[in-house]
Design an enzyme around this catalytic site. Structure first.
Site, mmCIF file in Angstrom:
data_model
loop_
_atom_site.group_PDB
_atom_site.id
_atom_site.type_symbol
_atom_site.label_atom_id
_atom_site.label_comp_id
_atom_site.label_asym_id
_atom_site.label_seq_id
_atom_site.Cartn_x
_atom_site.Cartn_y
_atom_site.Cartn_z
ATOM 1 N N GLY A 14 0.735 -1.186 0.147
ATOM 2 C CA GLY A 14 0.065 0.012 -0.121
ATOM 3 C C GLY A 14 0.798 1.267 0.149
ATOM 4 O O GLY A 14 2.013 1.282 0.142
ATOM 5 N N ASP A 15 0.193 2.509 -0.126
ATOM 6 C CA ASP A 15 0.862 3.793 0.009
ATOM 7 C C ASP A 15 1.925 3.912 -1.279
ATOM 8 O O ASP A 15 2.871 4.440 -1.045
ATOM 9 C CB ASP A 15 1.540 3.776 1.275
ATOM 10 C CG ASP A 15 0.536 3.647 2.564
ATOM 11 O OD1 ASP A 15 -0.553 4.107 2.368
ATOM 12 O OD2 ASP A 15 0.875 3.023 3.481
ATOM 13 N N LYS A 18 -1.131 5.602 -5.369
ATOM 14 C CA LYS A 18 -1.845 5.345 -6.457
ATOM 15 C C LYS A 18 -2.900 6.529 -6.668
ATOM 16 O O LYS A 18 -3.207 6.684 -7.877
ATOM 17 C CB LYS A 18 -2.657 4.019 -5.879
ATOM 18 C CG LYS A 18 -1.908 2.869 -5.759
ATOM 19 C CD LYS A 18 -3.010 1.572 -5.241
ATOM 20 C CE LYS A 18 -3.236 1.774 -4.034
ATOM 21 N NZ LYS A 18 -2.173 1.652 -2.820
ATOM 22 N N GLY A 19 -3.175 7.190 -5.663
ATOM 23 C CA GLY A 19 -4.265 8.344 -5.818
ATOM 24 C C GLY A 19 -3.806 9.384 -7.028
ATOM 25 O O GLY A 19 -4.619 9.694 -7.873
ATOM 26 N N ALA A 41 -8.059 2.941 3.455
ATOM 27 C CA ALA A 41 -7.090 3.553 2.367
ATOM 28 C C ALA A 41 -7.033 5.047 2.613
ATOM 29 O O ALA A 41 -8.087 5.774 3.199
ATOM 30 C CB ALA A 41 -7.656 3.255 1.115
ATOM 31 N N GLY A 42 -5.991 5.537 2.127
ATOM 32 C CA GLY A 42 -6.069 6.943 2.049
ATOM 33 C C GLY A 42 -5.185 7.414 0.780
ATOM 34 O O GLY A 42 -3.943 7.281 0.598
ATOM 35 N N HIS A 43 -5.813 8.081 0.050
ATOM 36 C CA HIS A 43 -5.194 8.292 -1.245
ATOM 37 C C HIS A 43 -5.004 9.934 -1.588
ATOM 38 O O HIS A 43 -6.266 10.560 -1.322
ATOM 39 C CB HIS A 43 -6.238 7.895 -2.511
ATOM 40 C CG HIS A 43 -6.552 6.176 -2.565
ATOM 41 N ND1 HIS A 43 -7.234 5.575 -3.318
ATOM 42 C CD2 HIS A 43 -5.584 5.250 -2.003
ATOM 43 C CE1 HIS A 43 -6.839 4.189 -3.168
ATOM 44 N NE2 HIS A 43 -5.918 4.088 -2.309
ATOM 45 N N ARG A 143 -21.575 -14.847 6.660
ATOM 46 C CA ARG A 143 -23.100 -15.063 6.197
ATOM 47 C C ARG A 143 -24.154 -14.290 7.088
ATOM 48 O O ARG A 143 -25.248 -14.402 7.140
ATOM 49 C CB ARG A 143 -23.507 -16.191 5.823
ATOM 50 C CG ARG A 143 -22.497 -16.767 4.477
ATOM 51 C CD ARG A 143 -22.842 -18.149 4.430
ATOM 52 N NE ARG A 143 -22.516 -19.118 5.634
ATOM 53 C CZ ARG A 143 -22.258 -20.200 5.404
ATOM 54 N NH1 ARG A 143 -22.552 -20.892 4.373
ATOM 55 N NH2 ARG A 143 -21.734 -21.059 6.479
ATOM 56 N N GLN A 224 -4.889 -0.312 -0.658
ATOM 57 C CA GLN A 224 -3.807 -1.109 -0.203
ATOM 58 C C GLN A 224 -2.925 -1.643 -1.407
ATOM 59 O O GLN A 224 -2.723 -0.966 -2.178
ATOM 60 C CB GLN A 224 -4.418 -2.396 0.643
ATOM 61 C CG GLN A 224 -5.057 -1.735 2.007
ATOM 62 C CD GLN A 224 -6.503 -1.205 1.897
ATOM 63 O OE1 GLN A 224 -7.450 -2.074 1.121
ATOM 64 N NE2 GLN A 224 -7.085 -0.335 2.454
ATOM 65 N N THR A 301 -4.011 6.867 9.332
ATOM 66 C CA THR A 301 -3.677 6.896 10.851
ATOM 67 C C THR A 301 -2.803 7.964 11.267
ATOM 68 O O THR A 301 -2.547 7.948 12.490
ATOM 69 C CB THR A 301 -3.356 5.531 11.338
ATOM 70 O OG1 THR A 301 -2.182 5.209 10.404
ATOM 71 C CG2 THR A 301 -4.467 4.440 10.933
ATOM 72 N N ARG A 305 5.695 5.284 8.768
ATOM 73 C CA ARG A 305 5.620 4.136 8.005
ATOM 74 C C ARG A 305 7.195 3.645 8.005
ATOM 75 O O ARG A 305 8.052 4.349 8.118
ATOM 76 C CB ARG A 305 5.405 4.517 6.466
ATOM 77 C CG ARG A 305 4.121 4.682 6.447
ATOM 78 C CD ARG A 305 3.880 5.192 4.680
ATOM 79 N NE ARG A 305 2.359 5.707 4.541
ATOM 80 C CZ ARG A 305 2.071 6.501 3.709
ATOM 81 N NH1 ARG A 305 2.918 7.383 3.210
ATOM 82 N NH2 ARG A 305 0.961 7.063 3.620
ATOM 83 N N GLY A 415 7.535 13.680 -8.353
ATOM 84 C CA GLY A 415 7.115 14.857 -7.343
ATOM 85 C C GLY A 415 5.668 14.777 -7.089
ATOM 86 O O GLY A 415 4.853 13.913 -7.760
HETATM 87 P P1 IMP Z 1 -6.769 -3.183 8.340
HETATM 88 O O1 IMP Z 1 -7.084 -3.088 6.870
HETATM 89 O O2 IMP Z 1 -7.437 -1.689 8.968
HETATM 90 O O3 IMP Z 1 -7.423 -4.582 8.766
HETATM 91 O O4 IMP Z 1 -5.296 -3.194 8.509
HETATM 92 C C1 IMP Z 1 -4.444 -4.490 8.182
HETATM 93 C C2 IMP Z 1 -3.327 -3.994 7.901
HETATM 94 O O5 IMP Z 1 -3.299 -3.412 6.501
HETATM 95 C C3 IMP Z 1 -2.337 -3.131 8.650
HETATM 96 O O6 IMP Z 1 -1.164 -3.466 8.549
HETATM 97 C C4 IMP Z 1 -2.526 -1.814 8.061
HETATM 98 O O7 IMP Z 1 -1.568 -1.087 8.461
HETATM 99 C C5 IMP Z 1 -2.523 -2.080 6.560
HETATM 100 N N1 IMP Z 1 -3.258 -0.989 5.668
HETATM 101 C C6 IMP Z 1 -4.513 -1.045 5.420
HETATM 102 N N2 IMP Z 1 -4.879 0.002 4.830
HETATM 103 C C7 IMP Z 1 -3.715 0.508 4.498
HETATM 104 C C8 IMP Z 1 -3.211 1.406 3.371
HETATM 105 O O8 IMP Z 1 -3.978 2.138 2.863
HETATM 106 N N3 IMP Z 1 -2.174 1.639 3.145
HETATM 107 C C9 IMP Z 1 -1.139 0.868 3.532
HETATM 108 N N4 IMP Z 1 -1.386 -0.129 4.802
HETATM 109 C C10 IMP Z 1 -2.650 -0.505 5.107
#
Ligand code: IMP
Length: 424
Positions: A14-15, A18-19, A41-43, A143, A224, A301, A305, A415
């Site tokens: 992840g990170d 992508k955004g 996710a954080g884009h 379910r 992710q 969060t 990283r 950049g």
């Molecule tokens: P969850 O998706 O909140 O259940 O977290 C599970 C794992 O995925 C953890 O290690 C998170 O830090 C990681 N994770 C979830 N979403 C992201 C993301 O968008 N970027 C990077 N790591 C992520």
């Protein structure tokens, strides 16, 4: 010419940036659809110096006339969705007729977030985002999950909430937070939220397939990354969905036969948030320097990283399982000032040298990376740079990656801004 139906996937943890790439590619597409994950996710998108972080709504929303879809494979916290809609509306982004959400997406309820926190405190820590993602997918596969389509019969919905809450209290009897919830309170809150957003819900699988029949171009946006995939990631240190390209089909109802491209996004180095093995992680000043220059803090969060060199063994694995057809390399500018840059080409494991990615994280944590060292390019590039004019050291780095994974790097992001991109 056939219409384009492409999947965009993160090839690391992840990170990957992508955004920005979705935002850049959006002009070639009519629709951008998210297929898994939720507000974990954080884009990040930066337009004219203004930074916006989106968690749920596809990053294509900033391109005029693009239709954005949140598919059935996602899990949605209505509160987070409303906040994001409000943020975009305040910024003057028109969503009417541009945002559609699947009725089949599962709903994240307040109890899912409570259980996410309980799981993190009781079991082996995964380092989740505590957004309730895992517990919502857990209910889905058990379910008993709740979908937005459950509003079609409110009595059934009320009954499901009542049973689910009673069940959860029975398995976590010590949780005062769960006991403080009431099923009618949960229903009323959800109903109020739903009233605000109900105009967005449709059967998005029909919408998307109709658009494909009309010749529209569709971009399927993963969140992710491949190494966090529930099947192919470093299980159990994963997210609970399928960010890999296969997830794009189950998460939208678009069949694999119409997908004709997979764009893989890879950062010029590696980062990871949360727990789990990370072979090329750096614990020294170089790692700290990458984190500082790359501003490597979680967009959702705010957690720092973990940083390390690019791992080609992991990257090749991700390229194979996603069927990547072209790559976007991001944040290469972060490495502009480094004298030496390393790429991990193999792993050493118990006296052997291997170039496959072990699926067991407890094996992966024991591998030692074998590096090839490159001379740094020590120069920064800008939007007017042409690939041909770039420094020889930079091209060596890029071409080594291409040759190793067997896929061309088509875009190089130099950049954070929209304009900082070299197309090769
Ligand atoms: P969850 O998706 O909140 O259940 O977290 C599970 C794992 O995925 C953890 O290690 C998170 O830090 C990681 N994770 C979830 N979403 C992201 C993301 O968008 N970027 C990077 N790591 C992520």
């Amino acid at each position: 010419m056939k219409n384009k139906v492409s999947v965009l996937v993160g090839l690391q943890w992840g990170d990957e940036g992508k955004g920005k790439i979705v935002d850049m590619l959006s002009k070639d597409f009519d629709v951008v659809a998210r297929y898994q994950g939720g507000a974990n996710a954080g884009h990040t998108i930066i337009i004219d110096g203004k930074k916006t972080v989106l968690h749920l709504i596809p990053s294509g929303i900033f391109t005029k006339n693009i239709i954005c879809v949140i598919g059935n494979g996602t899990v949605i916290d209505p509160k987070a969705l409303i906040e994001e809609i409000d943020l975009l509306t305040k910024d003057g982004v028109d969503l009417s007729g541009r945002l559609y959400i699947s009725k089949d997406a599962h709903i994240i309820l307040p109890y899912h977030k409570i259980i996410d926190a309980i799981n993190e405190s009781k079991n082996d820590k995964i380092g989740t985002t505590k957004k309730g993602i895992g517990p919502t997918y857990f209910d889905k596969y058990a379910r008993r999950g709740i979908k937005f389509s459950d509003f079609e019969d409110e009595n059934v919905l009320k009954d499901k909430i009542k049973k689910n809450l009673a069940y959860l209290i029975s398995i976590f009897p010590e949780s005062e937070e769960l006991k403080a919830l009431s099923d009618t309170g949960l229903f009323n809150e959800l109903k109020e939220q739903y009233e605000d957003i109900k105009q967005y819900f449709v059967q998005t699988h029909y919408l998307l397939n109709n658009m494909i029949s009309e010749g529209k171009n569709i971009l399927l946006e993963g969140a992710q990354g491949a190494l966090l995939d529930v099947d192919f990631g470093t299980y159990p240190y994963i997210t609970s969905s399928s960010p890999t390209s296969g997830g794009a089909c189950t998460g939208t109802g678009i069949p694999p036969t119409v997908i004709n491209g997979v764009i893989g996004i890879v950062k010029a180095y590696t980062t990871r948030v949360g727990e789990g093995p990370f072979p090329t992680e750096l614990f020294d000043d170089t790692g700290k320097e990458i984190a500082r220059i790359g501003v490597e803090f979680g967009a959702t969060t705010g957690r720092p990283r973990r940083c390390g060199w690019l791992d080609l063994v992991a990257l090749k694995y991700a390229v194979i399982i996603n069927g990547v057809t072209e790559i976007a390399l991001t944040k290469s500018d972060v490495l502009d000032t480094f004298k030496e840059i390393k790429l991990c080409t193999d792993y050493e494991l118990g006296g052997d040298v291997i170039n496959t990615f072990p699926s067991n994280p407890f094996v992966l944590q024991n591998v030692k990376p074998v590096y090839k060292t490159f001379k740094g390019w020590n120069k920064s590039f800008n939007e007017s740079s042409k690939y041909e004019d770039l420094h020889v050291e930079f091209k060596e780095y890029v071409e080594f990656i291409e040759n190793y994974v067997g896929v061309k790097i088509r875009y190089i992001s130099t950049g954070p801004a929209r304009k900082d991109i070299i197309i090769k």
